[in-house]
Scaffold this motif. Structure first.
Motif, mmCIF file in Angstrom:
data_model
loop_
_atom_site.group_PDB
_atom_site.id
_atom_site.type_symbol
_atom_site.label_atom_id
_atom_site.label_comp_id
_atom_site.label_asym_id
_atom_site.label_seq_id
_atom_site.Cartn_x
_atom_site.Cartn_y
_atom_site.Cartn_z
ATOM 1 N N ALA A 46 0.839 -1.200 0.000
ATOM 2 C CA ALA A 46 0.000 0.000 0.000
ATOM 3 C C ALA A 46 0.873 1.250 0.000
ATOM 4 N N ARG A 47 0.552 2.182 -0.861
ATOM 5 C CA ARG A 47 1.357 3.387 -0.991
ATOM 6 C C ARG A 47 1.386 4.212 0.290
ATOM 7 N N ASN A 48 0.282 4.251 1.027
ATOM 8 C CA ASN A 48 0.234 5.036 2.261
ATOM 9 C C ASN A 48 0.452 4.190 3.512
ATOM 10 N N GLY A 49 0.836 2.931 3.337
ATOM 11 C CA GLY A 49 1.148 2.078 4.483
ATOM 12 C C GLY A 49 -0.056 1.598 5.259
ATOM 13 N N LEU A 50 -1.254 1.711 4.690
ATOM 14 C CA LEU A 50 -2.466 1.261 5.379
ATOM 15 C C LEU A 50 -2.853 -0.130 4.901
ATOM 16 N N GLY A 51 -2.847 -1.083 5.828
ATOM 17 C CA GLY A 51 -3.218 -2.447 5.485
ATOM 18 C C GLY A 51 -4.663 -2.756 5.853
ATOM 19 N N ILE A 52 -5.220 -1.961 6.757
ATOM 20 C CA ILE A 52 -6.620 -2.137 7.168
ATOM 21 C C ILE A 52 -7.255 -0.758 7.262
ATOM 22 N N VAL A 53 -8.437 -0.592 6.696
ATOM 23 C CA VAL A 53 -9.115 0.706 6.669
ATOM 24 C C VAL A 53 -10.598 0.515 7.010
ATOM 25 N N TYR A 54 -11.243 1.594 7.424
ATOM 26 C CA TYR A 54 -12.676 1.516 7.696
ATOM 27 C C TYR A 54 -13.457 2.133 6.538
ATOM 28 N N VAL A 55 -14.713 1.796 6.476
ATOM 29 C CA VAL A 55 -15.585 2.282 5.405
ATOM 30 C C VAL A 55 -15.891 3.759 5.627
ATOM 31 N N GLN A 56 -15.701 4.562 4.585
ATOM 32 C CA GLN A 56 -15.980 5.991 4.649
ATOM 33 C C GLN A 56 -16.935 6.377 3.526
ATOM 34 N N ARG A 57 -18.089 6.888 3.889
ATOM 35 C CA ARG A 57 -19.089 7.330 2.919
ATOM 36 C C ARG A 57 -19.364 6.257 1.858
ATOM 37 N N ASP A 58 -19.605 5.075 2.346
ATOM 38 C CA ASP A 58 -19.933 3.921 1.500
ATOM 39 C C ASP A 58 -18.805 3.544 0.548
ATOM 40 N N ALA A 59 -17.591 3.883 0.914
ATOM 41 C CA ALA A 59 -16.440 3.569 0.049
ATOM 42 C C ALA A 59 -15.282 3.053 0.888
ATOM 43 N N CYS A 60 -14.358 2.385 0.218
ATOM 44 C CA CYS A 60 -13.141 1.889 0.883
ATOM 45 C C CYS A 60 -12.324 3.075 1.364
ATOM 46 N N GLY A 61 -11.866 3.006 2.606
ATOM 47 C CA GLY A 61 -11.073 4.094 3.167
ATOM 48 C C GLY A 61 -9.661 4.159 2.630
ATOM 49 N N GLY A 62 -9.283 3.189 1.795
ATOM 50 C CA GLY A 62 -7.937 3.200 1.225
ATOM 51 C C GLY A 62 -7.902 3.719 -0.195
ATOM 52 N N CYS A 63 -8.769 3.141 -1.066
ATOM 53 C CA CYS A 63 -8.780 3.536 -2.482
ATOM 54 C C CYS A 63 -10.011 4.354 -2.857
ATOM 55 N N PHE A 64 -10.978 4.437 -1.926
ATOM 56 C CA PHE A 64 -12.193 5.231 -2.094
ATOM 57 C C PHE A 64 -13.094 4.760 -3.242
ATOM 58 N N ASN A 65 -13.011 3.481 -3.544
ATOM 59 C CA ASN A 65 -13.961 2.895 -4.489
ATOM 60 C C ASN A 65 -15.230 2.506 -3.727
ATOM 61 N N LYS A 66 -16.365 2.666 -4.380
ATOM 62 C CA LYS A 66 -17.651 2.395 -3.749
ATOM 63 C C LYS A 66 -17.801 0.919 -3.363
ATOM 64 N N ILE A 67 -18.446 0.701 -2.209
ATOM 65 C CA ILE A 67 -18.673 -0.651 -1.716
ATOM 66 C C ILE A 67 -20.176 -0.939 -1.777
ATOM 67 N N PRO A 68 -20.586 -2.034 -2.398
ATOM 68 C CA PRO A 68 -22.016 -2.372 -2.491
ATOM 69 C C PRO A 68 -22.643 -2.510 -1.096
ATOM 70 N N PRO A 69 -23.916 -2.179 -0.961
ATOM 71 C CA PRO A 69 -24.608 -2.256 0.347
ATOM 72 C C PRO A 69 -24.498 -3.624 1.006
ATOM 73 N N GLN A 70 -24.645 -4.703 0.230
ATOM 74 C CA GLN A 70 -24.574 -6.045 0.803
ATOM 75 C C GLN A 70 -23.196 -6.304 1.389
ATOM 76 N N ARG A 71 -22.195 -5.794 0.696
ATOM 77 C CA ARG A 71 -20.813 -5.984 1.179
ATOM 78 C C ARG A 71 -20.602 -5.190 2.470
ATOM 79 N N GLN A 72 -21.156 -4.000 2.528
ATOM 80 C CA GLN A 72 -21.069 -3.196 3.753
ATOM 81 C C GLN A 72 -21.735 -3.914 4.919
ATOM 82 N N LEU A 73 -22.828 -4.569 4.632
ATOM 83 C CA LEU A 73 -23.530 -5.318 5.673
ATOM 84 C C LEU A 73 -22.662 -6.466 6.178
ATOM 85 N N ASP A 74 -21.990 -7.159 5.235
ATOM 86 C CA ASP A 74 -21.085 -8.251 5.618
ATOM 87 C C ASP A 74 -19.961 -7.735 6.505
#
Length: 285
Positions: free
Chosen positions: A196-224
């Motif tokens: 990872a370019r910023n040294g983050l191996g684990i991130v939390y969900v931010q505004r329905d997106a990955c906190g690392g690459c900021f790609n959108k995460i489907p609702p079902q995946r967020q629920l999981d």
């Protein structure tokens, strides 16, 4: 109280421990970033000084070689001059023209040898003068670089001294947390963090997106992710994902923005990859 085996931890406990580890490692990274380019600059100066020192040693050896060559040529001149004196003395005792011509040629030859040796000596002395100048320039540069090195080392030492105690505490915390994490999961986390370019191996969900690459995460995946039943990685960047609550982050209900309790964490946006990575890291459970 018996120490709990890492393999016996629940998925939620594993994720929480991983995030704590990430937080500690990120704090160490921030403190190291305060040093900026100083460690590299110090290393570069040390390498340059070592190279210049080697050059000075080489020049010193070359000067010694020229000096030995000069001494040798002076010895050859002395031998040639002795031969000339001897041949001149023999000229008085010659009995015929042939002997005279032979001695005259020997005297001429030895005279030429003396001139050649003197020429070689002059050339060697000129080279010695050039090498002495080159050596002086290199030694002056070494002294200058040594001064720069001392300044850089002092700057680096001051910065390190300011953060040394806190950094040592963080390192101890990292060791403690790593001991709580199952081996395969820890290895996977370190591999993800390294890539990872910023040294983050684990991130939390931010505004329905990955906190690392900021790609959108489907609702079902967020629920999981919120269920904490299995370890889930981002299908774009491969980082492990957790929900904000587990990361100790409060959510602004009005905007949906997330904010850490101990201050807003900086994140570096990373472009998504066209090729999707493994979605579920079930082998890391």
């Amino acid at each position: 109280m018996a120490k709990k085996d890492p393999s016996e931890l629940s998925v939620e406990e594993r994720l929480k421990t991983l995030y704590q580890l990430q937080t500690a490692l990120s704090s160490i990274d921030e403190k190291r970033m305060l040093r900026g380019e100083l460690p590299l600059e110090v290393q570069d100066l040390e390498d340059e000084i070592e190279g210049l020192t080697t050059r000075v040693e080489k020049i010193t050896g070359e000067i010694a070689d020229y000096q030995r060559a000069i001494a040798q040529k002076k010895g050859e001149i002395a031998d040639a001059q002795a031969s000339v004196e001897r041949y001149k003395a023999q000229l008085d005792e010659v009995k015929n023209n042939r002997e005279y011509d032979t001695l005259s040629k020997e005297i001429e030859f030895q005279t030429l040898e003396i001139e050649l040796c003197n020429k070689k000596i002059r050339e060697a002395n000129n080279k010695i003068a050039d090498k002495e100048q080159e050596k002086a320039n290199s030694e002056a540069l070494i002294a200058e670089r040594q001064g720069d090195l001392e300044v850089k080392k002092n700057e680096l030492e001051e910065i390190m001294e300011e953060t040394r105690v806190e950094e040592e505490k963080l390192k101890e915390q990292v060791k403690t947390l790593e001991a709580k994490i199952e081996g395969r999961l820890l290895t996977s986390f370190k591999r993800i963090r390294k890539n990872a370019r910023n040294g983050l191996g684990i991130v939390y969900v931010q505004r329905d997106a990955c906190g690392g690459c900021f790609n959108k995460i489907p609702p079902q995946r967020q629920l999981d992710i919120k269920m904490h039943k299995k370890i889930i990685v981002c299908e774009y960047c491969g980082r492990i994902m957790i929900d904000p609550e587990l990361a100790g982050v409060k959510i602004d209900k009005a905007t949906g923005a997330t904010e850490e309790k101990k201050g807003r964490a900086k994140r570096t946006i990373r472009k998504s990859s066209n090729s999707k990575k493994t979605t579920d890291a079930s082998d890391m459970e």
